[in-house]
Design a protein around this motif. Structure first.
Motif, PDB file in Angstrom:
ATOM      1  N   LEU A  71     -23.647 -14.603 -18.467  1.00 49.26           N
ATOM      2  CA  LEU A  71     -23.856 -16.412 -18.943  1.00 49.26           C
ATOM      3  C   LEU A  71     -22.706 -16.408 -19.898  1.00 49.26           C
ATOM      4  O   LEU A  71     -21.635 -17.436 -19.380  1.00 49.26           O
ATOM      5  CB  LEU A  71     -25.373 -16.629 -19.906  1.00 49.26           C
ATOM      6  CG  LEU A  71     -25.072 -18.184 -20.360  1.00 49.26           C
ATOM      7  CD1 LEU A  71     -24.680 -19.016 -18.361  1.00 49.26           C
ATOM      8  CD2 LEU A  71     -26.622 -18.503 -20.343  1.00 49.26           C
ATOM      9  N   VAL A  72     -22.530 -16.158 -20.902  1.00 57.19           N
ATOM     10  CA  VAL A  72     -21.580 -16.228 -22.157  1.00 57.19           C
ATOM     11  C   VAL A  72     -20.771 -14.899 -22.178  1.00 57.19           C
ATOM     12  O   VAL A  72     -21.386 -13.588 -22.444  1.00 57.19           O
ATOM     13  CB  VAL A  72     -22.181 -16.879 -23.158  1.00 57.19           C
ATOM     14  CG1 VAL A  72     -21.064 -16.881 -24.366  1.00 57.19           C
ATOM     15  CG2 VAL A  72     -23.096 -17.923 -22.475  1.00 57.19           C
ATOM     16  N   ASP A  73     -19.214 -15.006 -21.833  1.00 56.67           N
ATOM     17  CA  ASP A  73     -18.947 -13.418 -22.633  1.00 56.67           C
ATOM     18  C   ASP A  73     -18.288 -13.529 -23.491  1.00 56.67           C
ATOM     19  O   ASP A  73     -17.719 -12.227 -23.597  1.00 56.67           O
ATOM     20  CB  ASP A  73     -17.990 -13.575 -21.135  1.00 56.67           C
ATOM     21  CG  ASP A  73     -16.581 -14.416 -21.142  1.00 56.67           C
ATOM     22  OD1 ASP A  73     -15.857 -15.288 -22.049  1.00 56.67           O
ATOM     23  OD2 ASP A  73     -15.966 -14.306 -20.092  1.00 56.67           O
ATOM     24  N   GLY A  74     -18.131 -14.658 -24.259  1.00 51.47           N
ATOM     25  CA  GLY A  74     -17.631 -14.122 -25.627  1.00 51.47           C
ATOM     26  C   GLY A  74     -15.917 -15.008 -26.292  1.00 51.47           C
ATOM     27  O   GLY A  74     -15.121 -14.872 -26.633  1.00 51.47           O
ATOM     28  N   LEU A  75     -15.802 -14.950 -24.570  1.00 45.05           N
ATOM     29  CA  LEU A  75     -13.900 -15.597 -24.566  1.00 45.05           C
ATOM     30  C   LEU A  75     -13.809 -17.361 -24.419  1.00 45.05           C
ATOM     31  O   LEU A  75     -12.224 -17.256 -24.126  1.00 45.05           O
ATOM     32  CB  LEU A  75     -13.167 -14.743 -23.717  1.00 45.05           C
ATOM     33  CG  LEU A  75     -13.617 -13.038 -23.517  1.00 45.05           C
ATOM     34  CD1 LEU A  75     -12.771 -12.034 -21.875  1.00 45.05           C
ATOM     35  CD2 LEU A  75     -12.996 -12.763 -24.687  1.00 45.05           C
ATOM     36  N   GLY A  76     -14.722 -17.665 -24.753  1.00 47.01           N
ATOM     37  CA  GLY A  76     -14.492 -18.926 -25.028  1.00 47.01           C
ATOM     38  C   GLY A  76     -13.437 -19.599 -25.832  1.00 47.01           C
ATOM     39  O   GLY A  76     -12.493 -20.563 -25.071  1.00 47.01           O
ATOM     40  N   THR A  77     -13.126 -18.854 -26.731  1.00 42.56           N
ATOM     41  CA  THR A  77     -12.585 -19.558 -27.455  1.00 42.56           C
ATOM     42  C   THR A  77     -10.584 -19.298 -27.450  1.00 42.56           C
ATOM     43  O   THR A  77     -10.213 -20.268 -27.208  1.00 42.56           O
ATOM     44  CB  THR A  77     -12.347 -18.742 -28.860  1.00 42.56           C
ATOM     45  OG1 THR A  77     -13.717 -19.152 -29.566  1.00 42.56           O
ATOM     46  CG2 THR A  77     -11.163 -19.016 -30.598  1.00 42.56           C
ATOM     47  N   GLY A  78     -10.645 -18.451 -26.798  1.00 46.53           N
ATOM     48  CA  GLY A  78      -9.437 -18.010 -26.251  1.00 46.53           C
ATOM     49  C   GLY A  78      -8.969 -19.170 -24.895  1.00 46.53           C
ATOM     50  O   GLY A  78      -7.986 -19.699 -24.506  1.00 46.53           O
ATOM     51  N   ARG A  79      -9.886 -19.215 -24.166  1.00 48.51           N
ATOM     52  CA  ARG A  79      -9.983 -20.479 -23.062  1.00 48.51           C
ATOM     53  C   ARG A  79      -9.366 -21.736 -23.178  1.00 48.51           C
ATOM     54  O   ARG A  79      -8.090 -21.898 -23.005  1.00 48.51           O
ATOM     55  CB  ARG A  79     -11.006 -20.370 -21.749  1.00 48.51           C
ATOM     56  CG  ARG A  79     -11.046 -19.076 -21.049  1.00 48.51           C
ATOM     57  CD  ARG A  79     -12.082 -19.311 -20.364  1.00 48.51           C
ATOM     58  NE  ARG A  79     -12.606 -18.245 -19.702  1.00 48.51           N
ATOM     59  CZ  ARG A  79     -13.937 -17.277 -20.491  1.00 48.51           C
ATOM     60  NH1 ARG A  79     -14.853 -17.768 -20.831  1.00 48.51           N
ATOM     61  NH2 ARG A  79     -14.512 -16.294 -19.667  1.00 48.51           N
ATOM     62  N   VAL A  80     -10.064 -22.248 -24.665  1.00 44.82           N
ATOM     63  CA  VAL A  80      -9.617 -23.537 -25.318  1.00 44.82           C
ATOM     64  C   VAL A  80      -8.001 -23.383 -25.706  1.00 44.82           C
ATOM     65  O   VAL A  80      -7.555 -24.747 -25.507  1.00 44.82           O
ATOM     66  CB  VAL A  80     -10.737 -23.325 -26.320  1.00 44.82           C
ATOM     67  CG1 VAL A  80     -10.468 -24.667 -27.604  1.00 44.82           C
ATOM     68  CG2 VAL A  80     -12.627 -23.980 -25.845  1.00 44.82           C
ATOM     69  N   LEU A  81      -7.683 -22.092 -26.579  1.00 42.36           N
ATOM     70  CA  LEU A  81      -6.444 -22.013 -27.001  1.00 42.36           C
ATOM     71  C   LEU A  81      -5.855 -22.469 -26.021  1.00 42.36           C
ATOM     72  O   LEU A  81      -4.753 -22.858 -26.017  1.00 42.36           O
ATOM     73  CB  LEU A  81      -6.463 -21.338 -27.890  1.00 42.36           C
ATOM     74  CG  LEU A  81      -6.978 -20.534 -29.196  1.00 42.36           C
ATOM     75  CD1 LEU A  81      -7.149 -19.301 -29.714  1.00 42.36           C
ATOM     76  CD2 LEU A  81      -6.882 -21.572 -30.013  1.00 42.36           C
ATOM     77  N   ASP A  82      -5.647 -21.502 -25.047  1.00 42.27           N
ATOM     78  CA  ASP A  82      -4.432 -21.615 -23.623  1.00 42.27           C
ATOM     79  C   ASP A  82      -4.540 -23.151 -23.142  1.00 42.27           C
ATOM     80  O   ASP A  82      -3.752 -23.074 -23.165  1.00 42.27           O
ATOM     81  CB  ASP A  82      -5.021 -20.620 -22.392  1.00 42.27           C
ATOM     82  CG  ASP A  82      -4.997 -19.018 -23.053  1.00 42.27           C
ATOM     83  OD1 ASP A  82      -4.377 -18.962 -23.852  1.00 42.27           O
ATOM     84  OD2 ASP A  82      -5.668 -18.051 -22.225  1.00 42.27           O
ATOM     85  N   ALA A  83      -5.566 -23.485 -23.250  1.00 40.44           N
ATOM     86  CA  ALA A  83      -6.382 -25.016 -22.343  1.00 40.44           C
ATOM     87  C   ALA A  83      -4.702 -25.747 -23.661  1.00 40.44           C
ATOM     88  O   ALA A  83      -4.299 -26.962 -23.164  1.00 40.44           O
ATOM     89  CB  ALA A  83      -7.842 -25.696 -22.445  1.00 40.44           C
ATOM     90  N   MET A  84      -5.115 -26.068 -24.984  1.00 39.68           N
ATOM     91  CA  MET A  84      -4.635 -26.598 -25.704  1.00 39.68           C
ATOM     92  C   MET A  84      -3.381 -26.460 -25.978  1.00 39.68           C
ATOM     93  O   MET A  84      -2.303 -27.036 -25.794  1.00 39.68           O
ATOM     94  CB  MET A  84      -5.200 -26.104 -27.543  1.00 39.68           C
ATOM     95  CG  MET A  84      -6.302 -26.743 -27.712  1.00 39.68           C
ATOM     96  SD  MET A  84      -6.939 -26.095 -28.878  1.00 39.68           S
ATOM     97  CE  MET A  84      -6.186 -27.202 -30.147  1.00 39.68           C
ATOM     98  N   ASP A  85      -3.118 -24.959 -25.886  1.00 34.44           N
ATOM     99  CA  ASP A  85      -1.483 -24.700 -25.171  1.00 34.44           C
ATOM    100  C   ASP A  85      -0.561 -25.449 -23.957  1.00 34.44           C
ATOM    101  O   ASP A  85       0.241 -25.695 -24.018  1.00 34.44           O
ATOM    102  CB  ASP A  85      -1.278 -22.970 -26.010  1.00 34.44           C
ATOM    103  CG  ASP A  85      -1.244 -22.692 -26.811  1.00 34.44           C
ATOM    104  OD1 ASP A  85      -0.899 -23.448 -27.779  1.00 34.44           O
ATOM    105  OD2 ASP A  85      -1.727 -21.136 -26.398  1.00 34.44           O
ATOM    106  N   SER A  86      -1.098 -25.545 -22.762  1.00 39.03           N
ATOM    107  CA  SER A  86      -0.956 -26.058 -21.904  1.00 39.03           C
ATOM    108  C   SER A  86      -0.790 -27.628 -21.563  1.00 39.03           C
ATOM    109  O   SER A  86       0.615 -28.188 -21.181  1.00 39.03           O
ATOM    110  CB  SER A  86      -2.053 -25.312 -20.668  1.00 39.03           C
ATOM    111  OG  SER A  86      -3.122 -25.911 -20.507  1.00 39.03           O
ATOM    112  N   ASN A  87      -1.402 -27.414 -22.635  1.00 40.27           N
ATOM    113  CA  ASN A  87      -1.251 -29.129 -23.035  1.00 40.27           C
ATOM    114  C   ASN A  87      -0.579 -29.711 -23.412  1.00 40.27           C
ATOM    115  O   ASN A  87      -0.042 -31.006 -23.228  1.00 40.27           O
ATOM    116  CB  ASN A  87      -3.150 -30.031 -23.308  1.00 40.27           C
ATOM    117  CG  ASN A  87      -4.141 -30.073 -22.276  1.00 40.27           C
ATOM    118  OD1 ASN A  87      -3.451 -30.407 -21.181  1.00 40.27           O
ATOM    119  ND2 ASN A  87      -5.727 -30.027 -22.964  1.00 40.27           N
ATOM    120  N   GLU A  88       0.376 -29.116 -24.886  1.00 44.73           N
ATOM    121  CA  GLU A  88       1.459 -29.047 -25.580  1.00 44.73           C
ATOM    122  C   GLU A  88       1.906 -29.266 -24.983  1.00 44.73           C
ATOM    123  O   GLU A  88       3.324 -29.870 -25.195  1.00 44.73           O
ATOM    124  CB  GLU A  88       1.817 -28.273 -26.749  1.00 44.73           C
ATOM    125  CG  GLU A  88       0.394 -28.542 -28.062  1.00 44.73           C
ATOM    126  CD  GLU A  88       0.362 -27.312 -28.906  1.00 44.73           C
ATOM    127  OE1 GLU A  88       1.210 -26.891 -29.264  1.00 44.73           O
ATOM    128  OE2 GLU A  88      -0.733 -27.870 -30.107  1.00 44.73           O
TER     129      GLU A  88
END
Length: 90
Positions: A71-88
């Motif tokens: 259910l939770v792989d613990g990699l969510g922080t990286g996904r959020v940072l990637d999304a923030m980088d792509s939005n910038e």
């Protein structure tokens, strides 16, 4: 709850607040926790039965652990940072 899932830690859970109840029910339905309901209805015999049941069924404990990790792989922080980088960059 999500940290326990990422760490694959099965749990016997009581809820402390009403806003925790839906999550506890969903995690129990997914086979990740044993939900004993609101702490205001604490029942030491029910807790003891739940602990004994898990102690006698290591496969159930392993299944709970596996389900939490799925259910939770613990990699969510990286996904959020990637999304923030792509939005910038847009």
């Amino acid at each position: 709850a999500w940290e326990r899932c990422a760490l694959r830690l099965p749990a016997i859970a009581y809820t402390l607040a009403e806003n925790q109840e839906d999550t506890a029910r969903a995690l129990a339905a997914a086979g990740i926790v044993v939900n004993l309901g609101p702490y205001s209805q604490f029942d030491s015999a029910a807790l003891l039965r739940a602990v004994r049941a898990l102690m006698q069924d290591p496969r159930a404990v392993s299944s709970m652990s596996r389900a939490g990790g799925e259910l939770v792989d613990g990699l969510g922080t990286g996904r959020v940072l990637d999304a923030m980088d792509s939005n910038e960059s847009t």
